[in-house]
Design a protein around this motif. Structure first.
Motif, short mmCIF file in Angstrom:
data_model
loop_
_atom_site.label_atom_id
_atom_site.label_comp_id
_atom_site.label_asym_id
_atom_site.label_seq_id
_atom_site.Cartn_x
_atom_site.Cartn_y
_atom_site.Cartn_z
N SER A 309 9.45 122.13 80.51
CA SER A 309 10.68 121.85 79.84
C SER A 309 11.76 122.45 80.57
CB SER A 309 10.57 121.94 78.25
OG SER A 309 10.47 123.31 77.93
N GLY A 352 17.06 118.67 78.61
CA GLY A 352 16.19 118.59 77.55
C GLY A 352 16.40 117.36 76.37
N GLY A 353 15.48 117.15 75.76
CA GLY A 353 15.73 116.25 74.56
C GLY A 353 14.73 114.68 74.82
N THR A 368 11.16 110.77 73.35
CA THR A 368 11.92 112.06 72.68
C THR A 368 11.00 113.25 72.86
OG1 THR A 368 10.92 111.49 70.48
CG2 THR A 368 13.14 110.73 70.83
N ARG A 371 13.45 119.55 70.53
CA ARG A 371 14.58 119.99 70.91
C ARG A 371 14.46 121.39 70.12
NH1 ARG A 371 18.89 117.45 73.17
NH2 ARG A 371 19.09 115.19 72.92
#
Length: 411
Positions: A309, A352-353, A368, A371
């Motif tokens: 990530s 991100g996300g 998704t 976060r």
């Protein structure tokens, strides 16, 4: 929180069954700024999509389809969706942002209409085609590989260095520096790029290559039980990373270059310290009985892809057991699962996300992802490890516990 499917894109063309129009999505890519998404949808075609501004817009656009089943064109300002006809099956994709001028003004090349963002495509015949993103025009082709170009990686620092991995068992380093000429009027010529180095050392097809964010190292994975780590300064082999029990097929560096992960057909991800070659932990993909029948447990967890990530606290993996897994850096078991079919590749959105995954059906799915607000401790570690090697950290006059934290040995 389990990943939620936000949208799914499907090829707009009817499937053909000859091998030349292979429908698999072997590669997906986001541009470094997140403004563009590229998708090898099969049929020798790459789609270039200007990226929506947020998840809300992504959810809305996922529902907009024309009568023919094709997703309608997404626009971001003046940008339009583009179709790149590559003429060959597309295996690898990589974006590169061309550097801005040092004084902060617009890059001179952009000022005269030359590209500031390019997309490289690795093809079935060994060619690498480089495209201008804004216009979708082919700029030039790079020739040298003798077989499929399986993966591509640009230097993350914005320099025009490209590394390609091929089934011809080599990696090649290319310098795409451009020379602008003004022979007459508004005519501009681009240099076609030059081959800097050929890296030989693998004895099987090379599946994956990844350049560390600090641009000091290159990792390559082939149909072998070991991954190779190369110096991006001298283009020499640093070490072999041995520990997997089957072919290593994917690799990725953490955002601070302090960690390296490799994924293998042995259903394991190994986390390494690339500076010392030490194995820090192994993440085992144990089949879930609720999704697999017992007769297929042994063989269906072969890994296809692994990626970090953007903040470096999570990993995503795609395996043949029909699951997308999300892993937290400090845990040995996945923190979330999502069911997916025939997954081949995965990539995080640069900010991100959410995560994009590609499938054997030529589809792309957007999920998704957790976060997270990084702790001050992790931000400090990430900042320090961006420019300090493991050996430099160990030489610091600081407490042992702090050294263990900075070298990711306190999991």
């Amino acid at each position: 929180e389990e990943p939620v499917l936000l949208a799914e894109l499907k090829p707009g063309r009817p499937q053909r069954y000859d091998w030349k129009s292979s429908c698999e999505t072997w590669s997906v890519a986001f541009s470094p700024d997140g403004a563009w998404f590229a998708w090898s949808q099969g049929h020798c075609v790459v789609k270039l999509i200007p990226w929506p501004l947020g998840e809300a817009e992504l959810c809305k656009t996922s529902e907009r389809k024309s009568r023919g089943g094709k997703v309608e064109t997404w626009s971001r300002g003046a940008a339009k969706e583009k179709t790149l006809e590559c003429g060959q099956i597309v295996w690898g994709l990589a974006f590169s942002a061309w550097p801005a001028a040092e004084d902060g003004d617009t890059d001179p090349a952009c000022a005269v209409g030359l590209p500031c963002l390019v997309l490289a495509t690795g093809l079935n015949d060994g060619q690498i085609k480089v495209w201008e993103v804004q216009t979708g025009h082919l700029l030039f082709s790079l020739l040298g590989h003798q077989d499929v170009v399986r993966d591509l990686s640009f230097a993350p620092n914005g320099s025009p260095i490209l590394v390609s991995a091929s089934r011809d068992k080599t990696l090649r380093v290319w310098d795409l520096s451009r020379d602008v000429l003004f022979p007459s009027g508004d005519t501009f010529l681009l240099s076609p790029g030059r081959q800097v180095q050929v890296l030989s050392g693998h004895v099987q097809w090379v599946y994956c290559c990844s350049i560390s964010p600090d641009c000091s190292m290159l990792c390559s994975a082939a149909g072998e039980k070991s991954a190779l780590l190369w110096s991006m300064r001298s283009y020499t082999l640093i070490r072999r990373l041995e520990g997997h029990q089957s072919s290593v097929v994917s690799c990725d560096f953490s955002p601070d270059s302090a960690l390296l992960v490799t994924a293998s057909y042995d259903a394991c991800v190994i986390m390494w310290d690339p500076y010392t070659g030490e194995q820090l932990r192994t993440l085992r993909h144990v089949p879930l009985h609720s999704t697999l029948d017992s007769s297929s447990e042994i063989h269906t967890s072969s890994l296809r892809s692994v990626c970090f990530s953007p903040e470096g606290l999570y990993l995503a993996t795609v395996a043949d057991d029909r699951l997308l897994r999300i892993w937290a850096l400090e845990l040995r078991s996945p923190v979330a699962f999502a069911p997916m079919t025939n997954g081949l590749c995965c990539m995080y959105f640069p900010h991100g996300g959410f995560i994009a995954t590609g499938t054997r059906d030529g589809h792309v799915q957007f999920w998704t992802a957790p976060r997270v607000l990084s702790s001050l401790k992790h931000l400090c570690r990430k900042a320090l490890r961006t420019f300090l090697t493991t050996y430099q950290v160990l030489a610091l006059p600081i407490p042992r516990k702090l050294k263990e934290f900075l070298t990711y040995r306190t999991f």
